[in-house]
Every structure is written in structure tokens, then in C-alpha cells.
Design a protein around this motif. Structure first.
Motif, mmCIF file in Angstrom:
data_model
loop_
_atom_site.group_PDB
_atom_site.id
_atom_site.type_symbol
_atom_site.label_atom_id
_atom_site.label_comp_id
_atom_site.label_asym_id
_atom_site.label_seq_id
_atom_site.Cartn_x
_atom_site.Cartn_y
_atom_site.Cartn_z
ATOM 1 N N GLN A 240 1.240 -0.913 0.001
ATOM 2 C CA GLN A 240 0.346 0.316 0.012
ATOM 3 C C GLN A 240 0.674 0.988 -0.079
ATOM 4 O OE1 GLN A 240 -3.526 0.317 -0.173
ATOM 5 N NE2 GLN A 240 -3.271 -1.090 -1.120
ATOM 6 N N GLU A 241 1.278 1.456 -1.250
ATOM 7 C CA GLU A 241 2.652 2.448 -1.124
ATOM 8 C C GLU A 241 1.416 4.529 -1.605
ATOM 9 O OE1 GLU A 241 3.703 1.073 -4.622
ATOM 10 O OE2 GLU A 241 5.927 0.139 -4.357
ATOM 11 N N LEU A 242 2.824 4.614 -0.572
ATOM 12 C CA LEU A 242 0.703 6.237 -0.232
ATOM 13 C C LEU A 242 1.831 7.192 -1.818
ATOM 14 C CD1 LEU A 242 -1.464 7.375 1.614
ATOM 15 C CD2 LEU A 242 0.798 8.495 2.548
ATOM 16 N N SER A 243 0.584 7.732 -1.884
ATOM 17 C CA SER A 243 0.801 8.748 -2.685
ATOM 18 C C SER A 243 0.114 10.418 -2.333
ATOM 19 C CB SER A 243 0.575 8.597 -3.544
ATOM 20 O OG SER A 243 0.505 9.697 -5.078
ATOM 21 N N ILE A 244 -0.039 11.517 -2.590
ATOM 22 C CA ILE A 244 -0.167 12.962 -2.343
ATOM 23 C C ILE A 244 -1.271 12.986 -3.216
ATOM 24 C CG2 ILE A 244 -0.120 14.773 -2.365
ATOM 25 C CD1 ILE A 244 1.856 13.381 -0.822
ATOM 26 N N HIS A 245 -2.657 12.467 -2.212
ATOM 27 C CA HIS A 245 -4.243 12.833 -3.070
ATOM 28 C C HIS A 245 -4.473 14.216 -3.199
ATOM 29 C CE1 HIS A 245 -5.671 8.968 -2.585
ATOM 30 N NE2 HIS A 245 -4.146 8.932 -2.731
ATOM 31 N N ILE A 246 -3.797 14.489 -4.314
ATOM 32 C CA ILE A 246 -4.569 16.419 -4.324
ATOM 33 C C ILE A 246 -4.980 16.143 -6.091
ATOM 34 C CG2 ILE A 246 -3.725 18.398 -5.092
ATOM 35 C CD1 ILE A 246 -1.255 18.259 -3.274
ATOM 36 N N LEU A 247 -6.561 16.163 -5.892
ATOM 37 C CA LEU A 247 -6.880 15.662 -7.022
ATOM 38 C C LEU A 247 -8.469 16.486 -7.647
ATOM 39 C CD1 LEU A 247 -6.794 11.675 -5.538
ATOM 40 C CD2 LEU A 247 -5.702 12.772 -7.494
ATOM 41 N N SER A 248 -8.436 16.235 -8.462
ATOM 42 C CA SER A 248 -9.410 17.244 -8.811
ATOM 43 C C SER A 248 -10.712 16.731 -10.076
ATOM 44 C CB SER A 248 -9.313 18.560 -9.894
ATOM 45 O OG SER A 248 -8.081 18.163 -11.181
ATOM 46 N N GLY A 249 -11.438 16.997 -10.002
ATOM 47 C CA GLY A 249 -12.869 16.871 -11.000
ATOM 48 C C GLY A 249 -12.707 15.097 -11.319
ATOM 49 N N TRP A 250 -13.385 14.308 -12.253
ATOM 50 C CA TRP A 250 -13.329 13.358 -12.104
ATOM 51 C C TRP A 250 -11.935 12.622 -12.236
ATOM 52 C CZ3 TRP A 250 -9.176 11.170 -14.768
ATOM 53 C CH2 TRP A 250 -8.258 11.688 -16.049
ATOM 54 N N ASN A 251 -10.888 13.016 -11.655
ATOM 55 C CA ASN A 251 -9.686 12.279 -11.185
ATOM 56 C C ASN A 251 -9.112 11.378 -9.987
ATOM 57 O OD1 ASN A 251 -6.696 10.678 -11.892
ATOM 58 N ND2 ASN A 251 -5.882 12.385 -11.091
ATOM 59 N N ALA A 252 -10.584 12.205 -9.444
ATOM 60 C CA ALA A 252 -10.729 12.044 -7.448
ATOM 61 C C ALA A 252 -11.970 10.623 -7.780
ATOM 62 C CB ALA A 252 -10.840 13.681 -6.683
ATOM 63 N N ALA A 253 -12.451 10.483 -8.674
ATOM 64 C CA ALA A 253 -13.334 9.630 -8.137
ATOM 65 C C ALA A 253 -12.226 8.400 -9.352
ATOM 66 C CB ALA A 253 -14.616 9.817 -8.681
ATOM 67 N N TYR A 254 -11.245 8.421 -10.003
ATOM 68 C CA TYR A 254 -10.439 7.616 -10.764
ATOM 69 C C TYR A 254 -10.085 6.416 -9.939
ATOM 70 C CZ TYR A 254 -7.961 6.025 -14.960
ATOM 71 O OH TYR A 254 -8.066 5.156 -16.054
ATOM 72 N N PRO A 255 -10.563 5.450 -9.742
ATOM 73 C CA PRO A 255 -10.273 3.997 -9.045
ATOM 74 C C PRO A 255 -8.940 3.152 -9.027
ATOM 75 C CG PRO A 255 -11.289 3.005 -11.009
ATOM 76 C CD PRO A 255 -11.518 4.255 -11.179
ATOM 77 N N SER A 256 -8.255 2.873 -7.980
ATOM 78 C CA SER A 256 -6.762 2.664 -7.822
ATOM 79 C C SER A 256 -6.878 1.637 -7.340
ATOM 80 C CB SER A 256 -6.106 3.459 -8.025
ATOM 81 O OG SER A 256 -5.708 3.997 -6.589
ATOM 82 N N TYR A 257 -5.574 0.658 -6.643
ATOM 83 C CA TYR A 257 -5.618 -0.206 -5.742
ATOM 84 C C TYR A 257 -5.604 -0.160 -4.378
ATOM 85 C CZ TYR A 257 -1.218 1.337 -5.406
ATOM 86 O OH TYR A 257 0.544 2.348 -5.118
ATOM 87 N N PHE A 258 -5.331 1.215 -4.020
ATOM 88 C CA PHE A 258 -5.200 2.246 -2.694
ATOM 89 C C PHE A 258 -6.555 1.894 -1.872
ATOM 90 C CE2 PHE A 258 -5.258 5.176 0.355
ATOM 91 C CZ PHE A 258 -3.980 5.016 1.155
ATOM 92 N N ASP A 259 -5.874 1.063 -0.918
ATOM 93 C CA ASP A 259 -7.151 0.917 -0.022
ATOM 94 C C ASP A 259 -7.565 1.930 0.702
ATOM 95 O OD1 ASP A 259 -9.190 -0.263 1.881
ATOM 96 O OD2 ASP A 259 -7.635 -1.307 3.005
ATOM 97 N N GLY A 260 -8.639 3.068 -0.031
ATOM 98 C CA GLY A 260 -9.153 4.075 0.753
ATOM 99 C C GLY A 260 -10.504 4.469 -0.547
ATOM 100 N N PRO A 261 -10.876 5.778 0.256
ATOM 101 C CA PRO A 261 -12.419 6.129 -0.823
ATOM 102 C C PRO A 261 -11.899 7.008 -1.597
ATOM 103 C CG PRO A 261 -12.196 7.415 1.529
ATOM 104 C CD PRO A 261 -10.827 6.600 1.004
ATOM 105 N N THR A 262 -10.823 7.415 -2.289
ATOM 106 C CA THR A 262 -9.749 8.120 -3.228
ATOM 107 C C THR A 262 -8.844 7.495 -3.769
ATOM 108 O OG1 THR A 262 -8.591 9.543 -1.937
ATOM 109 C CG2 THR A 262 -11.156 10.304 -3.226
ATOM 110 N N GLY A 263 -8.887 7.687 -5.558
ATOM 111 C CA GLY A 263 -7.399 6.972 -6.599
ATOM 112 C C GLY A 263 -6.908 7.782 -6.763
ATOM 113 N N GLY A 264 -6.457 8.233 -8.134
ATOM 114 C CA GLY A 264 -6.510 8.669 -9.081
ATOM 115 C C GLY A 264 -5.297 7.761 -10.025
ATOM 116 N N SER A 265 -5.566 9.204 -10.892
ATOM 117 C CA SER A 265 -4.578 8.513 -12.342
ATOM 118 C C SER A 265 -3.016 8.036 -12.197
ATOM 119 C CB SER A 265 -4.908 9.098 -13.262
ATOM 120 O OG SER A 265 -4.234 10.212 -13.173
ATOM 121 N N GLY A 266 -2.453 9.334 -10.830
ATOM 122 C CA GLY A 266 -0.979 8.973 -10.797
ATOM 123 C C GLY A 266 -0.131 10.110 -11.966
ATOM 124 N N VAL A 267 1.029 9.391 -12.530
ATOM 125 C CA VAL A 267 1.771 10.286 -13.440
ATOM 126 C C VAL A 267 2.123 8.938 -14.725
ATOM 127 C CG1 VAL A 267 3.295 12.062 -12.219
ATOM 128 C CG2 VAL A 267 3.674 9.405 -12.549
#
Length: 396
Positions: free
Chosen positions: A201-228
Motif C-alpha cells: 500500500q504505497e502512499l501518494s499525495i491525494h491532490i485531485l480534481s474533478g473526475w480524477n478524484a473518483a478514478y479507481p486505484s488499488y489503494f485501500d482508501g475512498p479516493t484513487g487518482g490516475s497518478g503520473v
């Protein structure tokens, strides 16, 4: 002019108070000693993160065995017995000199890789290795006054950060650009990188906007994000921040090893009525849980309250995102500490716990709204670490 070293030494009495609690639990469990190797646990009991092994017997003085750097461990740690070692053989010899017979020795089996476990098993024979990770996490779950002060420092930095956000955000900038500005602001003030215990569960910075804040990922949390890119598929990406969409700032600054976790929502222009209503529901859930969460109350009952409120709002299918069944988690030296406020997870609230409550609603292709605040459990209930921080959506 020589730059002053920036180091934080955990007070001696603090370390020995923690060790004493652990030794008491070891005695009750019939375990001769524990060998602590994981970085966060090692720091908790010794005050250093150097390459070291900490042997804690049920009685008497612990022994810190340091491979690298011994000199820095001497600077960091207030423990009495600190020695230099070169190899596993040295570690084994020192343990054999302190422990006798074929009793039990505890290790953190929740995080110890199998190949290392095999080496320790051979080194420690005839001692039987047993898991003490749960005991360590339960001890760490109740914060001392010293730790609470460290968390307050991190919370103060968080408040400074949120006050500056409107000065950092520009319409049309990418999430990565905004993330860089925020990270620089925090870094020069001493911010460190957060730790997370869970495997992969590597951690990234969740600074997200619009659709990307609802983009799913592997992270065990409510938000995901596309990453780079796909090698790091989480958190901020190259999406440009637009108008009339929620901008989510979910960040846990770390000072002196300790972190808090908070989320706030911003927007260039108004959001839709649906998103505003969902956000206000999240605020109501947070405030209700904060009123109800008194010592003795079971965490799963708090989760049920949150689920009930989400269902009444009509937004239940969007609550907490993709496959997430918690609304709160402990924070401290790691982002995923106990307690967890989750479905079917029974844990009684106790004074000294620190909990990040994060009710959020995730709408695919639209974004995320909601809130996160870190609280201290006191005899009278939950106390926010940042009392004055506004939790409404800030329209820019």
C-alpha cells in the motif's frame, strides 16, 4: 559556519514508559522477550531508525544492536545499552547471551518477509518465534502526552497549509503542479514522508480534481487518482484543474515522525446541487460521529451510524468509493494505525486514541466531496486537532 543538525530525540522517560508497557504484556503472554526490527516500531521503542535490532526482555534493560550507523544511533537514542554489531551471527550471539532455554520470542510477523523469518528462525533456535505485532499496535494505539504534542505540531502545519491553498491554486494548472507547490511549502518546514504498514500500500499525495478524484486505484482508501503513469497509478496526475469541479486536498503532514490526516474541498465557481448536498451530508456524518464517539462505544456502531445517514441521504451507493468499508483510521507514526472504524470490526473507544474520520462521497466522472479530520479521543469524547479549521467547500 556549520549547519546545526536537525534531530529530535525522544525523551528517555518516554521510551522506558513504552517499553515497560510492552514488557508487562509480554509477561502476561508467557513470552521471554521480543525482537523489534520494523522501522516505525523500532523508532517507537528506541528513538532511532538506524539499521538495528532491539531486544526487549520481559525483565530488565533492553539491548539495541546497531549495524549502521552506530554513531547516529548513539545520537538518536536515550536507551542505556547500545552496541555495534556486524552480522546476524553477532545478533544471535548477543541474544543467546541474554536468553536461555527454549521459550518464546516475539517478532512483528505482520510485516516480516518470509525469507527473513527463515533466517531469524534458524538464528534464534531453540526459541519459538511468535507474533507480537498485534500487541505492539495496541500499545501504540493509545498515545502518550508526548505523542499528542507531536501530533498537535503536525496539525498546526496542516492548518498553515490549508490557509495557503488559495494562493497556490490556479485554474488550468495541473494537479502535479499544485502538488509540487504544496509539497515544497511543507518540505521546507520540516515535512517528512509518511509511513504505511500494510503490504503493497504505497502512499501518494491525494491532490485531485474533478473526475480524477473518483478514478479507481488499488489503494485501500475512498479516493484513487490516475497518478503520473501505470508504474505509480495513484494520486495526482497531469489533469488540468477546471471550473465547477471539486478540488480535493487530502494530505497528512509529518513532523518528528508523527502525522495527522485532513481533507478539504475547493472549487473555482459553484458545484452542482447534488455535490453540495452530498458534501453537507458528509459534514453531518462527521459531526454526528464526533458527538457519539465517547469512551466505551464500539467502533462498528459508529460505522453503522454513518452508513444509516448515507442511506437516508440517498447517496449510499457513492459512500466511501470502491470497496471501502471503513470511515475512520488511526494515525500516528503510520497512516494506518489502530483503531479502525469499520464494518463488523469491533473496537471500543479509549482515551488516547487518535482517529482520522473521513466520510466521503465519490461520483464517477464528476469527483469526490467530503471531509477528513483527525481527532483525539478524550474522557469526554472526540477533540479535533484543528478546532478552527473550516470544513465547508471553499469557492475560489
Amino acid at each position: 559556519m556549520t549547519e546545526q543538525k536537525q534531530t529530535s530525540c525522544t525523551p528517555r522517560e518516554e521510551l522506558y514508559e513504552r517499553i515497560g508497557k510492552f514488557q508487562e504484556r509480554l509477561r502476561k503472554a508467557g513470552i521471554q522477550a521480543a525482537l523489534v526490527v520494523q522501522k516505525a516500531d523500532l523508532f517507537y521503542f528506541s528513538g532511532t531508525c538506524q539499521d538495528a535490532h532491539l531486544l526487549i526482555p520481559t525483565q530488565g534493560e533492553p539491548l539495541l544492536m546497531v549495524r549502521k550507523s552506530y554513531e547516529r544511533a548513539l545520537e538518536d537514542s536515550a536507551l542505556e545499552k547500545i552496541i555495534a554489531v556486524r552480522s546476524f551471527k553477532d545478533i544471535g550471539s548477543n541474544i543467546a547471551g541474554m536468553l536461555t532455554g527454549n521459550g518464546k520470542i516475539g517478532m512483528e510477523l505482520d510485516v516480516l518477509p518470509v525469507n527473513l523469518f527463515s533466517r531469524y528462525k534458524k538464528m534464534l533456535e531453540p526459541l519459538e518465534i511468535v507474533d507480537v505485532s498485534g500487541v505492539i499496535r495496541e500499545i501504540r494505539m493509545i498515545k502518550t502526552p508526548y505523542e499528542i504534542d507531536c501530533l498537535r505540531d503536525a496539525a498546526s502545519l496542516t492548518a498553515e497549509m490549508f490557509a495557503e491553498i488559495p494562493n497556490f491554486i490556479e485554474e488550468g494548472m495541473t494537479e502535479i503542479e499544485l502538488s509540487g507547490k504544496i509539497e515544497l511549502f511543507l518540505r521546507v518546514r520540516g515535512n517528512q514522508y509518511p509511513r504505511i504498514r500494510a503490504f503493497n500500500q504505497e502512499l501518494s499525495i491525494h491532490i485531485l480534481s474533478g473526475w480524477n478524484a473518483a478514478y479507481p486505484s488499488y489503494f485501500d482508501g475512498p479516493t484513487g487518482g490516475s497518478g503520473v503513469n501505470s508504474s505509480s497509478p495513484i494520486g495526482s496526475g497531469y489533469k488540468k484543474i477546471g471550473r465547477n469541479e471539486p478540488i480535493l486536498i487530502d494530505y497528512g503532514p509529518v513532523l518528528n515522525g508523527y502525522m495527522v490526516d485532513h481533507t478539504r474541498i475547493y472549487s473555482f465557481g459553484p458545484l452542482s446541487d447534488k455535490l453540495m448536498e452530498a458534501h453537507n451530508t458528509a459534514l453531518e456524518i462527521k459531526r454526528r460521529i464526533a458527538r457519539e464517539a465517547k469512551p466505551g462505544l464500539d467502533g462498528k456502531d459508529l460505522y453503522d451510524i454513518a452508513i444509516g445517514m448515507a442511506e437516508q441521504s440517498g447517496f449510499a451507493q457513492h459512500f466511501m468509493g470502491y470497496g471501502v468499508s471503513f470511515i475512520g483510521h488511526g494515525v500516528g507514526l503510520e497512516l494506518d494505525e489502530l483503531p479502525v472504524i469499520a464494518r463488523n470490526y469491533s473496537i471500543k473507544m479509549q482515551p488516547g486514541m487518535t482517529i482520522a474520520l473521513e466520510p466521503k462521497f465519490i461520483f464517477p466522472d464528476e469527483g469526490t466531496v467530503g471531509i477528513e479530520d483527525t481527532f483525539l479521543v478524550t474522557e469526554n469524547g472526540l477533540e479535533p486537532f484543528i478546532p478552527a479549521l473550516d470544513d465547508a467547500i471553499q469557492i475560489l
